[in-house]
Design a protein around this motif. Structure first.
Motif, PDB file in Angstrom:
ATOM      1  N   ASP A 121       0.671  -1.131  -0.011  1.00 49.11           N
ATOM      2  CA  ASP A 121      -0.080   0.015   0.164  1.00 49.11           C
ATOM      3  C   ASP A 121       0.721   1.135  -0.232  1.00 49.11           C
ATOM      4  N   ASP A 122       1.917   1.301   0.792  1.00 48.41           N
ATOM      5  CA  ASP A 122       2.706   2.477   0.892  1.00 48.41           C
ATOM      6  C   ASP A 122       3.574   2.613  -0.578  1.00 48.41           C
ATOM      7  N   GLY A 123       3.746   1.287  -1.034  1.00 48.07           N
ATOM      8  CA  GLY A 123       4.410   1.292  -2.367  1.00 48.07           C
ATOM      9  C   GLY A 123       3.884   1.963  -3.527  1.00 48.07           C
ATOM     10  N   VAL A 124       2.512   1.655  -3.482  1.00 48.20           N
ATOM     11  CA  VAL A 124       1.685   2.290  -4.556  1.00 48.20           C
ATOM     12  C   VAL A 124       1.592   3.663  -4.492  1.00 48.20           C
ATOM     13  N   VAL A 125       1.288   4.248  -3.116  1.00 44.46           N
ATOM     14  CA  VAL A 125       1.033   5.640  -3.168  1.00 44.46           C
ATOM     15  C   VAL A 125       2.544   6.370  -3.448  1.00 44.46           C
ATOM     16  N   LEU A 126       3.688   5.709  -3.082  1.00 43.92           N
ATOM     17  CA  LEU A 126       5.119   6.273  -3.333  1.00 43.92           C
ATOM     18  C   LEU A 126       5.409   6.340  -5.070  1.00 43.92           C
ATOM     19  N   ILE A 127       5.032   5.177  -5.641  1.00 40.39           N
ATOM     20  CA  ILE A 127       5.148   4.996  -7.052  1.00 40.39           C
ATOM     21  C   ILE A 127       4.154   6.083  -7.764  1.00 40.39           C
ATOM     22  N   GLU A 128       2.992   6.136  -7.479  1.00 43.63           N
ATOM     23  CA  GLU A 128       2.078   7.143  -8.012  1.00 43.63           C
ATOM     24  C   GLU A 128       2.622   8.488  -7.931  1.00 43.63           C
ATOM     25  N   GLU A 129       3.388   8.538  -6.741  1.00 49.04           N
ATOM     26  CA  GLU A 129       3.561  10.330  -6.563  1.00 49.04           C
ATOM     27  C   GLU A 129       5.038  10.548  -7.323  1.00 49.04           C
ATOM     28  N   VAL A 130       5.786   9.555  -7.240  1.00 48.16           N
ATOM     29  CA  VAL A 130       7.369   9.954  -7.902  1.00 48.16           C
ATOM     30  C   VAL A 130       7.555   9.211  -9.048  1.00 48.16           C
ATOM     31  N   LYS A 131       6.551   8.610  -9.743  1.00 50.76           N
ATOM     32  CA  LYS A 131       6.415   8.088 -11.054  1.00 50.76           C
ATOM     33  C   LYS A 131       8.075   7.562 -11.432  1.00 50.76           C
ATOM     34  N   PRO A 132       8.475   6.596 -10.579  1.00 50.14           N
ATOM     35  CA  PRO A 132       9.934   6.058 -10.826  1.00 50.14           C
ATOM     36  C   PRO A 132      10.208   5.769 -12.424  1.00 50.14           C
ATOM     37  N   ASP A 133      11.508   5.436 -12.928  1.00 52.58           N
ATOM     38  CA  ASP A 133      11.692   4.823 -13.868  1.00 52.58           C
ATOM     39  C   ASP A 133      11.906   3.236 -13.760  1.00 52.58           C
ATOM     40  N   LEU A 134      12.346   3.030 -12.678  1.00 52.20           N
ATOM     41  CA  LEU A 134      12.742   1.354 -12.372  1.00 52.20           C
ATOM     42  C   LEU A 134      11.861   1.301 -11.025  1.00 52.20           C
ATOM     43  N   LEU A 135      11.283   0.146 -10.812  1.00 60.00           N
ATOM     44  CA  LEU A 135      11.017  -0.500  -9.663  1.00 60.00           C
ATOM     45  C   LEU A 135      11.662  -1.735  -9.235  1.00 60.00           C
ATOM     46  N   LEU A 136      12.245  -1.880  -8.175  1.00 57.08           N
ATOM     47  CA  LEU A 136      12.817  -3.063  -7.379  1.00 57.08           C
ATOM     48  C   LEU A 136      11.609  -3.624  -6.439  1.00 57.08           C
ATOM     49  N   LEU A 137      11.070  -4.830  -6.875  1.00 58.70           N
ATOM     50  CA  LEU A 137      10.175  -5.232  -6.269  1.00 58.70           C
ATOM     51  C   LEU A 137      10.307  -6.609  -5.595  1.00 58.70           C
ATOM     52  N   ASP A 138       9.837  -6.649  -4.378  1.00 59.99           N
ATOM     53  CA  ASP A 138       9.897  -8.002  -3.768  1.00 59.99           C
ATOM     54  C   ASP A 138       8.515  -8.777  -3.929  1.00 59.99           C
ATOM     55  N   ILE A 139       8.494  -9.983  -3.860  1.00 60.95           N
ATOM     56  CA  ILE A 139       7.387 -10.763  -4.131  1.00 60.95           C
ATOM     57  C   ILE A 139       6.452 -10.913  -2.598  1.00 60.95           C
ATOM     58  N   ASN A 140       7.271 -11.608  -1.784  1.00 64.65           N
ATOM     59  CA  ASN A 140       6.509 -11.894  -0.452  1.00 64.65           C
ATOM     60  C   ASN A 140       6.671 -10.679   0.621  1.00 64.65           C
ATOM     61  N   MET A 141       5.326 -10.106   0.555  1.00 70.81           N
ATOM     62  CA  MET A 141       5.280  -9.021   1.879  1.00 70.81           C
ATOM     63  C   MET A 141       4.029  -9.404   2.560  1.00 70.81           C
ATOM     64  N   PRO A 142       3.932  -8.722   3.680  1.00 69.33           N
ATOM     65  CA  PRO A 142       2.582  -8.957   4.322  1.00 69.33           C
ATOM     66  C   PRO A 142       1.572  -8.345   3.735  1.00 69.33           C
ATOM     67  N   GLU A 143       0.397  -9.272   3.822  1.00 71.43           N
ATOM     68  CA  GLU A 143      -1.118  -8.740   3.346  1.00 71.43           C
ATOM     69  C   GLU A 143      -1.054  -8.763   1.896  1.00 71.43           C
ATOM     70  N   LYS A 144      -0.328  -7.893   1.102  1.00 69.74           N
ATOM     71  CA  LYS A 144      -0.346  -8.108  -0.447  1.00 69.74           C
ATOM     72  C   LYS A 144       0.695  -8.413  -0.865  1.00 69.74           C
ATOM     73  N   ASP A 145       1.042  -9.111  -2.167  1.00 74.30           N
ATOM     74  CA  ASP A 145       2.532  -9.417  -2.718  1.00 74.30           C
ATOM     75  C   ASP A 145       2.627  -8.386  -3.874  1.00 74.30           C
ATOM     76  N   GLY A 146       3.895  -8.610  -4.240  1.00 74.51           N
ATOM     77  CA  GLY A 146       4.358  -7.793  -5.359  1.00 74.51           C
ATOM     78  C   GLY A 146       3.470  -7.911  -6.592  1.00 74.51           C
ATOM     79  N   PHE A 147       2.920  -8.909  -7.043  1.00 75.61           N
ATOM     80  CA  PHE A 147       2.276  -9.016  -8.170  1.00 75.61           C
ATOM     81  C   PHE A 147       0.934  -8.137  -7.763  1.00 75.61           C
TER      82      PHE A 147
END
Lengths: 243, 350
Positions: A39-65
């Motif tokens: 959830d924090d990731g989505v907010v951050l990405i929509e705000e800063v619009k990065p070129d590259l995302l380094l993304l873990d799969i296993n995270m609490p509650e929701k996963d990378g996909f």
């Protein structure tokens, strides 16, 4: 060269440190933010619009996909995960880029090179407006087991199926769980055209065009599929294509 | 192959009929001048009397006797022996009287009864027959039983090996191992001493998984060390999200328990419980002795949900091993209560 704006989404603090340590050897990478859950990731990405995302799969509650599914525009993504049979199968199957933790520095460098190549290709693109995607923007589609990161310009056409939309690109035709109208608002107007109530086409994928009865037009797409343009849209289409 | 009780019953009746038939078929070859009716009648009469008496003996008493070496069982078997002998004698006697009243015995038959079948001969032959029957019965019973035991211990071994494999393949599962290595690599940047400690803990876990789980039982203390290692390594991944509480009765520490069971429960609690919670939670392990039983409780914050990609191999393995080691005396339950998942295990101590 422009620096690569990069975001890390990873739940383990030490693993984030480890990634940042790897990034130190690549001055072209600019860290613009990190998040420890989806959830924090989505907010951050929509705000800063990065070129590259380094993304873990296993995270609490929701996963990378799930994170990718929540995004309208998906940056170039490299998955980072510790050995996980299930995830690796999925990456291989769906031709996604991934790095296994602990990450080998050479592999990391190769991944960065690949990202640079991809970004170089799309650099001469028009700057995306705030509301619309560009041809090189990626969207993430997950349909059952399979998932794809698709460049907008690779989509040949889209079609209504019930409340959802079928997306046609290359030989694939997965379902996207959004309405066609919702998608139309985001598609770049210079590529896409609403042919009728059911379909949106990518004008670059038109193979042939013949006048049809009642002032309508009939289009044949690259993949051989035929699309009828409604009468009202045919006028607009002729106008736009200066026919 | 497991011998089912149905097959066992079939075998019993087959042997009963064949055995008694064989013993009583001596009537066909005795050198007396009996009428054919009498020969055929006594063959069937004596066989049926024998089958009835001994089958009753088996149904009422012997089926319940698992081991003949207990004094109580020996007394039961001997008492049963006398009653069966008497019953057999009475049945045979009645059958003779019945024959006489319907068909009438020939003089040769009456003479035979009076002169050859004395009390001594009757008692001796009946006692001998029933004893022989018992010998055969118990021999077959214990052969089958030992075969069954062998099968059970084979099954136990297989399950244990499966657990061992599972530990290597799925349990000190590669994901956990590589995550730990990666975290330790990150930890080295800030705390070398702690990194060294973590590498030691990870090695101990691997060692334990490789060596210790080939045995049937280990002291509780050793299993808990493994659990603590696992928690310490999970803590460098989850940090403040993971709390661990231990409440172990000191008199349980040396109790032998099957290895990898508490470990599997704690891993489940971490993997399916705490790891899925953004704000984390607590894992607690409580162990106590009560009424000749060991009670193990592993609790974690979270909801009981079976992940769709989970094979539940771990839980199945725990159930199966407890059943094979302790039969019905051990219990295992998993439930959700007030926002926590609780796993309860009861193991008999004797």
């Amino acid at each position: 060269m422009k620096r690569i704006k990069t975001v890390i989404v990873e739940d383990s603090r030490l693993a984030r440190n480890e990634l940042k340590e790897l990034i130190k050897n690549h001055p072209e990478i600019e860290m613009v933010g990190e998040a420890e859950n989806v959830d924090d990731g989505v907010v951050l990405i929509e705000e800063v619009k990065p070129d590259l995302l380094l993304l873990d799969i296993n995270m609490p509650e929701k996963d990378g996909f799930e994170l990718l599914e929540m995004l309208d525009v998906v940056p170039i993504t490299v998955f980072t995960t510790a050995y996980d049979e299930y995830a690796i199968k999925s990456f291989e199957y769906n031709a996604l880029d991934y790095l296994l933790k602990p990450i080998n520095e050479k592999r990391f460098a190769l991944a960065v090179e690949k990202v640079k190549d991809n970004l170089g290709k799309s650099n001469n693109e028009a700057v995306p407006s705030k509301e619309r995607l560009t041809g090189s923007s990626q969207i993430f589609i997950k349909d059952g087991e399979k998932c794809w990161l698709v460049k907008i310009c690779e989509i040949s056409h889209l079609e209504i199926v019930g409340n959802y939309t079928r997306v046609f690109f290359q030989d694939e035709r997965p379902m996207l769980y959004k309405s066609l109208n919702q998608i139309e608002e985001k598609l770049p107007e210079n590529y896409f055209f609403r042919a009728n109530r059911q379909q949106i086409i990518n004008t670059n994928f038109i193979q042939d065009l013949v006048p049809w009865f009642n002032g309508k037009l009939k289009l044949t797409m690259h993949n051989g599929e035929e699309v009828e343009v409604s009468r009202r849209q045919s006028y607009l289409f002729k106008d736009r294509m200066s026919l | 192959m497991q011998i089912t009780s149905r097959n066992r019953n079939r075998l019993f009746w087959l042997l009963q009929i064949a055995g008694w038939g064989m013993v009583n078929s001596t009537i066909f070859i005795v050198p007396y001048d009996f009428s054919t009716t009498y020969i055929i009648y006594s063959f069937f009469g004596a066989s049926i009397a024998g089958i009835l008496a001994t089958s009753l003996y088996r149904t009422v008493l012997l089926k319940k006797i698992d081991s003949i070496w207990e004094k109580k069982n020996i007394i039961k078997a001997i008492g049963g022996f006398f009653m069966t002998a008497v019953l057999y004698y009475l049945l045979a006697y009645c059958s003779e009287i019945f024959y006489d009243s319907i068909w009438g015995k020939t003089p040769a038959e009456i003479k035979f009864d009076e002169e050859e079948v004395t009390w001594a001969v009757s008692i001796f032959s009946i006692a001998f027959t029933i004893l022989a029957w018992m010998a055969i019965y118990f021999t077959i019973k214990f052969l089958l039983k030992s075969n069954q035991n062998r099968l059970e211990s084979l099954e136990l071994n297989a399950t244990l090996r499966e657990a061992q494999l599972y530990t290597l393949k799925g349990q000190v599962n590669p994901h956990f191992m590589f995550n730990s290595l990666n975290n330790i690599r990150g930890l080295m940047l800030e705390d070398v001493d702690k990194s060294r400690e973590m590498i030691t803990k990870l090695s101990e876990m691997l060692q334990y998984a490789l060596v210790k789980n080939t045995v049937d039982a280990i002291p509780l203390k050793e299993e808990l060390e493994m659990v603590e290692n696992y928690i310490a390594l999970s803590k460098i991944q989850m940090e403040d999200r993971l709390h661990y509480v231990e409440e172990i009765a000191p008199d349980t520490l040396q109790t032998p328990i099957p290895p990898m069971i508490i470990q599997l429960l704690v891993e489940n609690a971490a993997k399916h419980g705490i790891a899925n919670l953004k704000d984390g939670g607590t894992i607690s392990v409580k162990i106590k002795k009560e009424d000749q039983n060991l009670f193990i409780t592993v609790t974690n914050t979270g909801k009981l949900q079976i992940a769709k990609d989970s094979t539940q191999l771990g839980l199945k393995n725990i159930r199966q091993r407890l059943r094979l080691l302790y039969g019905e005396k051990a219990t295992f339950s998993l439930e959700e209560k007030e926002g926590a998942v609780i796993a309860n295990i009861k193991i008999p101590l004797s």
